[in-house]
Design an enzyme around this catalytic site. Sequence first.
Site, mmCIF file in Angstrom:
data_model
loop_
_atom_site.group_PDB
_atom_site.id
_atom_site.type_symbol
_atom_site.label_atom_id
_atom_site.label_comp_id
_atom_site.label_asym_id
_atom_site.label_seq_id
_atom_site.Cartn_x
_atom_site.Cartn_y
_atom_site.Cartn_z
ATOM 1 N N HIS A 187 -32.848 76.653 24.227
ATOM 2 C CA HIS A 187 -33.395 78.001 24.029
ATOM 3 C C HIS A 187 -33.904 78.520 25.376
ATOM 4 C CE1 HIS A 187 -35.207 81.381 21.981
ATOM 5 N NE2 HIS A 187 -36.254 81.206 22.751
ATOM 6 N N ASP A 227 -35.206 81.561 27.351
ATOM 7 C CA ASP A 227 -35.701 82.929 27.275
ATOM 8 C C ASP A 227 -35.147 83.715 28.459
ATOM 9 O OD1 ASP A 227 -37.428 82.940 24.903
ATOM 10 O OD2 ASP A 227 -38.447 81.324 25.965
ATOM 11 N N ASP A 254 -36.276 82.392 17.666
ATOM 12 C CA ASP A 254 -37.603 82.575 18.274
ATOM 13 C C ASP A 254 -38.148 83.993 18.217
ATOM 14 O OD1 ASP A 254 -39.851 81.622 19.621
ATOM 15 O OD2 ASP A 254 -39.054 82.161 21.578
ATOM 16 N N HIS A 261 -36.517 89.075 23.449
ATOM 17 C CA HIS A 261 -37.725 88.868 22.636
ATOM 18 C C HIS A 261 -38.977 88.430 23.397
ATOM 19 C CE1 HIS A 261 -35.910 84.712 22.215
ATOM 20 N NE2 HIS A 261 -37.151 84.387 22.461
HETATM 21 ZN ZN ZN Z 1 -37.865 82.516 23.079
#
Ligand code: ZN
Length: 1004
Positions: A257, A259, A369, A573
Amino acid sequence: MHDDRKLVEERLNRVLTQRIMPAVHAERIPLDLRVWQVPGEPVPVAQALSAEYEPFQVGQQWGRPWGTCWFRAAGEVPQRWAGQRVEAVFDLGWVSDWPGGQAEGLVYDPAGHPIKGIAPRNQHVPIGGPGPVTLLIEAAANPDILHNGFVPTPLGDLATAGDEPLYRLARAELAVLDEEVWHLGHDIEVLRGLMLELAVTDPRRHEILRALERALDALSLDDVAGTAAAARARLAEVLSRPAHASAHTVSAVGHAHIDSAWLWPLRETIRKTARTFANVTALAADYPEFIFACSQAQQYAWVKEHSPEVFQRIQAAVKSGQWQAVGGMWVEADGNLPGGEALARQLVHGKRFFLDEFGVDCRGVWLPDSFGYTAAYPQLARLAGMDWFLTQKISWNQTNKFPHHTFWWEGIDGTRIFTHFPPADTYVGEITGAELAHTVRNYAEKGGGTRSLLPFGFGDGGGGPTREMLERSRRVRDLEGSPRVVIETPDDFFAAARAEYPDAPVWSGELYLELHRGTFTSQARTKAGNRRTEHLLRVAELACTTAAVRGRFDYPYERLDRLWKTVLLNQFHDILPGSSIAWVHHEAEAEYARVTAELEEIIDAATAALAGSGDTPWVLNASPLPRTEVLDGAFVRVDPSYVGPLVPADPPAEEVRAGARYLDNGLVRVEIDDDGLITSIIDLAAGREVLAPGRRGNLLRLHADLPNEWDAWDVDRHYRHQYTDLTAAESIVLAEAGPLAAAIRVERAFGDSRIVQTIRVRAGSRRIDVRTEVDWHETEKFLKAVFPLDVHADRTAAEIQFGHVFRPTHTNTSWEAARFEVYCHRWLHAAEHGYGVALINDATYGHDVTRDGGATVVGLSLLRAPRCPDPGADQGTHQMTYAIVPGATIADAVAEGYALNLPLRIRPGGAAGTAAPLVDVDGATLEAVKLADDRSGDVILRVYEALGGRATARIRASFPVAGIEVVDLLERPLPGESLALEPDGGMSLEVKPFQVVTLRLRRA
Ligand SMILES: [Zn+2]
């Protein structure tokens, strides 16, 4: 038997950590190091290859914040290591084993080809046989922003981060990996992890304990390497016992994951993806069963551009089936705030990238997420050709435990999508005994379903899945007491989960996250940038399509594509929610300014091409609804989606009258007191007062706002306990006195801030605008604008993407009580039977609704001032407009929401011009008009039913149409859907409540 369980477990811990693990790399040789410190921002490898390096020692400091050091590591693999597994091992001086959000490196060979990334939990680089070794390490000194918890830090901005080195290089050596010792470590770890999760009453727990004890007895602490095999032999039997017949199945999916920006800027994510993806492809070569799922087309696009060799390795892994592109979105966007069309484009651009690059048609939405999920998702996902949805974020709820892990999620229009929440409650799994046991205990669908998904791998630059995770997964494939673990693709998991549980339970409506409610408001300029560019894109597409169809303009496909992708990226996000460091938000604001300027230029060029030259006023109404309003001192009536000469309208019967403390246009009368607050709003047509008795409207309330943690993310309910009402006005001035519009301007000073509000009423309109300019210099404060409405509303309607949701106003259950801060898009509507009031906004998402006797109190969340991770969040100037519309139906709210966000545009042009809109849609709402992405010249229309009812839409084009097709979001024909062109060139379309329909009009 005496119970000596604790003693054996403690012995096991000590021997494993202090004897076995250190013996994995028994023989070591230090590497010679030299360093080149990059003077500025990161450089390509070619530049590092030709740089001048200086001597460097292990133990020396390196790395100013955000700086890059290139290390050249040289050594020689000795002959005696021939035939053994040799690797280089590095420790850049990691601050803890928190994988991601701190120092990381990418290791290259001497020719500049990337090998793999290094991170706290993934420190090795494979090395060949005997002979000289040279490696280049591009080491990034990313600061660990949350190292001291949620406190302000200057490290999140290059300008304030300073240049003190952050790290001390701790290890750089060649080593032999002792495979037997390494495997013994995994055997013990897996058995120990399983054992500790089994009930003390379970015989299996004790059998494992005794086997582990026998293994320790067989291990000589003076010769771990020489006795590891004997120790392993004592564990073979307990490791060989098969899983129970009823064992749960865990589908383990490799994942990282990452970001797209957060505690680091976008440019660092570009490097993070290269490092992690290089690791993943290297791991795929070593473990043929390994499968990796990777979302976010934007990250692939970065790798393709900046690390083409890694991209080729990804392409090969996709072909071999070890890499699955998932999610089908441009980025893992915020799940609440992107507008309807933008959310559709997230899916379109994501899916199309994967189709174009890999020939892969993504089947599911992968959003582990994001901070809650709009009830518009099921329909949009299905219209993009998706049939599953994955998240786990709702497990972060502060109050209520979500009742399902596998279920059908039903959206506002009734569309359902098969949805799964990994019951491990994580998207960075490690395949540990504790995780697997939690998965089984937690899984809510036991008895109905038998399987769940576990995403494993370190995220955010932690390097993704590791060989240790894969070793563990091999040992728990079929092991008594453990769930069975299979590595498979998300598509395979979802197919099996759905097949075994077709009648899974249904959850209807939004997936509200009972946490991170501050993300509806934090970093207001980023949010305003999103709202305004979303609407400018709409205007640009309408203007360009109109001009292109009329043969006057080349449709700017590339520019619009690029601008859309910038807006989509910033919906990531942690960007749009406002939870990133200063660097990220400064960049987002600058990007929005650039996008705005370019879109204005495109809109201007397209309308100029249509209007030609002259001094006839031309008008552009990008709203899907007709408008009659004041424009440039005149009263005009404009058709929807219209670009053409302005048609004056008869002015309304009543002019606006105004005095020092009142505004009155015959439809509404607003009275203001000496505090500048609204004491009365009378709906003159309905003959009723809109504000609750004795209460004042547009009350600015400044709350203390220090959440317990997660500053930029969270508003905690206790914010309501402490506040100051900003009642003192510095000046109240009649700023505009009619006859078509009148306004009163109120100025206030408070704390270190100022706010100027202009309350404006126009002829012929019930909408009362509050234009707001704030110079904001508060810390840890939450500014609300409060409207106590004399409306007894059991629920409010809040606009979301392509429709609205109803939310109860009571707090009878913990579920409603937890929704103390909610979001809407352009409007929120509160109504009792026969009468409603709408609050409209052009940049505000956060709202709260409470009940006070018979009154409904709506608060608009205008600004916050959190200090972590950006200590300067929201400081400075802000402009926004919100409005109250008395006597509004939901249809009025929809219309005013569009009108406020899409102001009429006027420009001079020639006298002649087509006075018909390009398309006329009646009975449904037109959301987008554009040319088809395939560049065929076909016109694409996206329409939806906005009110929650059934309708027959009539569509007529003002250009020759040869045929019409119902298509999906990617503009591909939808099987079974057809539409007939009627002899007059129009068409009729039956639409269901909140249905979204995309049409392709083939040009004749
Ligand atoms: Zn995230």
